[in-house]
Design a protein around this motif. Sequence first.
Motif, PDB file in Angstrom:
ATOM      1  N   VAL A 143      -5.531  -2.277  -5.501  1.00  0.00           N
ATOM      2  CA  VAL A 143      -4.770  -1.826  -4.335  1.00  0.00           C
ATOM      3  C   VAL A 143      -3.346  -1.551  -4.791  1.00  0.00           C
ATOM      4  CG1 VAL A 143      -3.979  -2.363  -2.000  1.00  0.00           C
ATOM      5  CG2 VAL A 143      -6.183  -3.251  -2.794  1.00  0.00           C
ATOM      6  N   TYR A 200       3.175  -6.767  -0.247  1.00  0.00           N
ATOM      7  CA  TYR A 200       1.979  -7.480   0.238  1.00  0.00           C
ATOM      8  C   TYR A 200       2.390  -8.792   0.892  1.00  0.00           C
ATOM      9  CZ  TYR A 200      -0.501  -4.538  -3.191  1.00  0.00           C
ATOM     10  OH  TYR A 200      -0.989  -3.491  -3.917  1.00  0.00           O
ATOM     11  N   ASN A 220       3.174  -0.320   3.255  1.00  0.00           N
ATOM     12  CA  ASN A 220       3.790  -1.593   2.886  1.00  0.00           C
ATOM     13  C   ASN A 220       3.328  -2.752   3.775  1.00  0.00           C
ATOM     14  OD1 ASN A 220       5.330  -0.672   5.146  1.00  0.00           O
ATOM     15  ND2 ASN A 220       6.978  -2.033   4.555  1.00  0.00           N
ATOM     16  N   ILE A 266      -8.526  -5.429   8.011  1.00  0.00           N
ATOM     17  CA  ILE A 266      -9.332  -5.302   6.795  1.00  0.00           C
ATOM     18  C   ILE A 266     -10.754  -5.789   7.043  1.00  0.00           C
ATOM     19  CG2 ILE A 266      -9.586  -6.061   4.396  1.00  0.00           C
ATOM     20  CD1 ILE A 266      -6.502  -6.291   4.305  1.00  0.00           C
ATOM     21  N   ILE A 303      -0.993  -3.339   7.610  1.00  0.00           N
ATOM     22  CA  ILE A 303      -2.436  -3.538   7.762  1.00  0.00           C
ATOM     23  C   ILE A 303      -2.716  -5.022   7.551  1.00  0.00           C
ATOM     24  CG2 ILE A 303      -4.695  -3.104   6.726  1.00  0.00           C
ATOM     25  CD1 ILE A 303      -3.823  -0.282   6.142  1.00  0.00           C
ATOM     26  N   ALA A 311      -2.049   2.032  -0.152  1.00  0.00           N
ATOM     27  CA  ALA A 311      -1.811   1.637   1.243  1.00  0.00           C
ATOM     28  C   ALA A 311      -0.329   1.545   1.559  1.00  0.00           C
ATOM     29  CB  ALA A 311      -2.482   0.294   1.512  1.00  0.00           C
ATOM     30  N   SER A 368       0.482  -0.788  -3.289  1.00  0.00           N
ATOM     31  CA  SER A 368       1.326  -0.807  -2.096  1.00  0.00           C
ATOM     32  C   SER A 368       2.757  -1.153  -2.507  1.00  0.00           C
ATOM     33  CB  SER A 368       0.796  -1.840  -1.087  1.00  0.00           C
ATOM     34  OG  SER A 368       1.641  -1.910   0.057  1.00  0.00           O
ATOM     35  N   PHE A 400       0.904  -4.879   3.114  1.00  0.00           N
ATOM     36  CA  PHE A 400      -0.561  -4.874   3.173  1.00  0.00           C
ATOM     37  C   PHE A 400      -1.093  -6.305   3.094  1.00  0.00           C
ATOM     38  CE2 PHE A 400      -4.858  -4.361   1.426  1.00  0.00           C
ATOM     39  CZ  PHE A 400      -5.360  -3.372   2.255  1.00  0.00           C
TER      40      PHE A 400
END
Length: 201
Positions: free
Chosen positions: A98, A103, A75, A24, A19, A73, A100, A77
């Motif tokens: 968050v 990041y 991976n 976002i 993502i 979320a 994950s 992210f």
Amino acid sequence: MKKFTSLKSIPAYLPIVNIDTDMIIPKQFLKTIKRTGLGKNLFHEMRYDDDGKNIDNFILNKSPYNNSKILIAGNNFGCGSSREHAPWALLDFGITCVISSSYADIFYNNCFKNGILPIILDEEKIKELAEYSKRKEEIEINLKEEKILFGNNELKFKIDPFKKKCLIEGLDDIALSLEKSSHINEFEKKVKSARPWIFND
């Protein structure tokens, strides 16, 4: 920046990998330099159809996840461009943590500068937490003790000590600079005394 010590919420689970910051908060919403007002456009292209109506099956459009303060979320992210509007949009929506497995570096660091705690866990632990999201049960984040509490279980996570201090004390870059204001003032006095022509109008 608000202080972060602990947090309880039903987490929202968004199991999508890679993502990026444009997902976002899309580029058309980057004209503002204000940190508020971006929450309504968070994940805009996934939350709304072409007519601007809510897409009912998107997680953040469903109750109780529309009030979630924790986002789980996939991976990588926050990859893509370095826009600080991405953590601003998350924070304005109400998300302050968050979780994950990985990041993008710039996004990760921007989170701390804006009062968001990004937790890194391996995929198996994330799957455990995702079950609590599906059951609409709260989990608790305890930053001081670096652990996540869910049911009768707990998961430990690690955080850089300096970043942890900044979150707990609510220190962004400006606040960190102001902590050294006495040293800055002393330096300015010395320079003014030694080189007064610098301060002449």
